[in-house]
Motif scaffolding. Structure first.
Motif, mmCIF file in Angstrom:
data_model
loop_
_atom_site.group_PDB
_atom_site.id
_atom_site.type_symbol
_atom_site.label_atom_id
_atom_site.label_comp_id
_atom_site.label_asym_id
_atom_site.label_seq_id
_atom_site.Cartn_x
_atom_site.Cartn_y
_atom_site.Cartn_z
ATOM 1 N N VAL A 68 0.844 -1.199 0.000
ATOM 2 C CA VAL A 68 0.000 0.000 0.000
ATOM 3 C C VAL A 68 0.876 1.244 0.000
ATOM 4 C CG1 VAL A 68 -1.714 1.303 1.318
ATOM 5 C CG2 VAL A 68 -1.898 -1.200 1.134
ATOM 6 N N ALA A 69 1.942 1.200 0.782
ATOM 7 C CA ALA A 69 2.937 2.281 0.802
ATOM 8 C C ALA A 69 4.269 1.670 0.396
ATOM 9 C CB ALA A 69 3.037 2.896 2.193
ATOM 10 N N PRO A 70 4.934 2.190 -0.621
ATOM 11 C CA PRO A 70 6.186 1.588 -1.082
ATOM 12 C C PRO A 70 7.301 1.724 -0.057
ATOM 13 C CG PRO A 70 5.841 3.707 -2.140
ATOM 14 C CD PRO A 70 4.583 3.401 -1.379
ATOM 15 N N LEU A 71 8.306 0.900 -0.191
ATOM 16 C CA LEU A 71 9.492 1.031 0.637
ATOM 17 C C LEU A 71 10.189 2.344 0.299
ATOM 18 C CD1 LEU A 71 10.954 -2.587 0.336
ATOM 19 C CD2 LEU A 71 9.503 -1.669 2.162
ATOM 20 N N SER A 72 11.003 2.820 1.221
ATOM 21 C CA SER A 72 11.752 4.043 0.960
ATOM 22 C C SER A 72 12.820 3.767 -0.088
ATOM 23 C CB SER A 72 12.412 4.536 2.248
ATOM 24 O OG SER A 72 13.423 3.627 2.668
ATOM 25 N N GLU A 73 13.320 4.827 -0.701
ATOM 26 C CA GLU A 73 14.362 4.682 -1.720
ATOM 27 C C GLU A 73 15.588 3.979 -1.146
ATOM 28 O OE1 GLU A 73 16.945 7.497 -4.802
ATOM 29 O OE2 GLU A 73 15.284 8.336 -3.647
ATOM 30 N N LYS A 74 15.894 4.270 0.110
ATOM 31 C CA LYS A 74 17.045 3.652 0.765
ATOM 32 C C LYS A 74 16.850 2.151 0.931
ATOM 33 C CE LYS A 74 19.786 3.939 5.035
ATOM 34 N NZ LYS A 74 19.929 4.638 6.345
ATOM 35 N N GLY A 77 16.199 -2.196 -3.511
ATOM 36 C CA GLY A 77 17.420 -2.753 -4.065
ATOM 37 C C GLY A 77 17.849 -2.040 -5.339
ATOM 38 N N ARG A 78 19.064 -2.318 -5.783
ATOM 39 C CA ARG A 78 19.598 -1.670 -6.984
ATOM 40 C C ARG A 78 20.051 -2.675 -8.031
ATOM 41 N NH1 ARG A 78 17.457 1.763 -4.774
ATOM 42 N NH2 ARG A 78 18.142 3.850 -4.173
ATOM 43 N N SER A 83 17.161 -6.400 -1.921
ATOM 44 C CA SER A 83 17.776 -5.779 -0.748
ATOM 45 C C SER A 83 17.266 -6.499 0.505
ATOM 46 C CB SER A 83 17.398 -4.302 -0.680
ATOM 47 O OG SER A 83 16.015 -4.168 -0.366
ATOM 48 N N PRO A 84 17.912 -6.319 1.667
ATOM 49 C CA PRO A 84 17.412 -6.932 2.896
ATOM 50 C C PRO A 84 15.967 -6.544 3.207
ATOM 51 C CG PRO A 84 19.668 -6.200 3.224
ATOM 52 C CD PRO A 84 19.237 -5.686 1.877
ATOM 53 N N SER A 85 15.593 -5.297 2.939
ATOM 54 C CA SER A 85 14.208 -4.876 3.200
ATOM 55 C C SER A 85 13.242 -5.512 2.213
ATOM 56 C CB SER A 85 14.096 -3.346 3.135
ATOM 57 O OG SER A 85 14.748 -2.746 4.229
#
Length: 211
Positions: A68-74, A77-78, A83-85
């Motif tokens: 519903v709310a995206p993860l933060s840019e930090k 993953g790239r 990414s761990p999150s």
């Protein structure tokens, strides 16, 4: 029992908000079209419960799309691995989907941690194997072993209608992937598990601890 301050991370709030919406839709509180969509989404997600995100790229995409709310840019993953999150979000939502299978009420709530729910399971279950299963999770040496043990425990929690806070759970899963923070999570899980097995002694102090 309260979770540490890191529960306020974007990961935690995103998973908590997403689980709240999905379970409300699944339980038919927002109309039939939303219910049908939520049931389809959760049916797809639970197939990957207990599996790594990297092995399930399509489900991984569905998990990120479901937030519903995206993860933060930090936290995003790239490269060519989650990414761990992102991995924690994948695990939390696929386990949530497994937990919701056949549910008639919420399985995500704001008052219990995962380990606390497992402790309540051990306290109320006639089976003497719950502590052994939880200990096997704490002692697991590999990420794959932890995934399998966690899936087993969540299936048991589902069978006994026990619930917990999936936002906190996601934060813990992320920290378990880091050797520097893993033991702290496991220590806290052990405390929560033990504390939850003595509800009569703890009821009188729970309000104070949570305020």
């Amino acid at each position: 029992m309260n979770h540490p301050q890191e529960e306020q991370s974007r990961l935690s709030s995103s998973i908590a908000t997403t689980c709240s919406k999905l379970q409300a839709d699944y339980l038919g509180r927002n109309g039939y079209p939303n219910q049908a969509q939520a049931r389809g989404t959760l049916a797809e997600l639970r197939k990957s419960a207990g599996q790594p995100a990297l092995q399930n790229p399509l489900v991984f995409e569905n998990v990120l799309s479901s937030l519903v709310a995206p993860l933060s840019e930090k936290e995003m993953g790239r490269g060519d691995a989650p990414s761990p999150s992102e991995e924690a979000a994948f695990q939390a939502l696929t386990y949530f989907a497994l937990h919701m299978q056949g549910a008639t009420h919420e399985v995500h709530d704001s008052s219990h941690s995962f380990a606390s729910a497992c402790g309540r399971l051990a306290h109320t279950s006639e089976s003497k194997s719950i502590k052994g299963r939880f200990d096997a999770l704490v002692l697991a040496r590999t990420a794959q072993s932890r995934l399998i043990q966690t899936r087993s425990l969540i299936s048991l929690l589902r069978s006994k209608d026990l619930r917990f806070h999936y936002g906190w759970f996601a934060t813990d899963l992320r920290k378990l992937s880091n050797p520097r923070t893993r033991n702290g999570v496991l220590l806290r899980w052990g405390r929560d598990f033990a504390f939850a097995q003595h509800p009569r002694e703890n009821n009188s102090s729970s309000t104070t601890k949570e305020n």
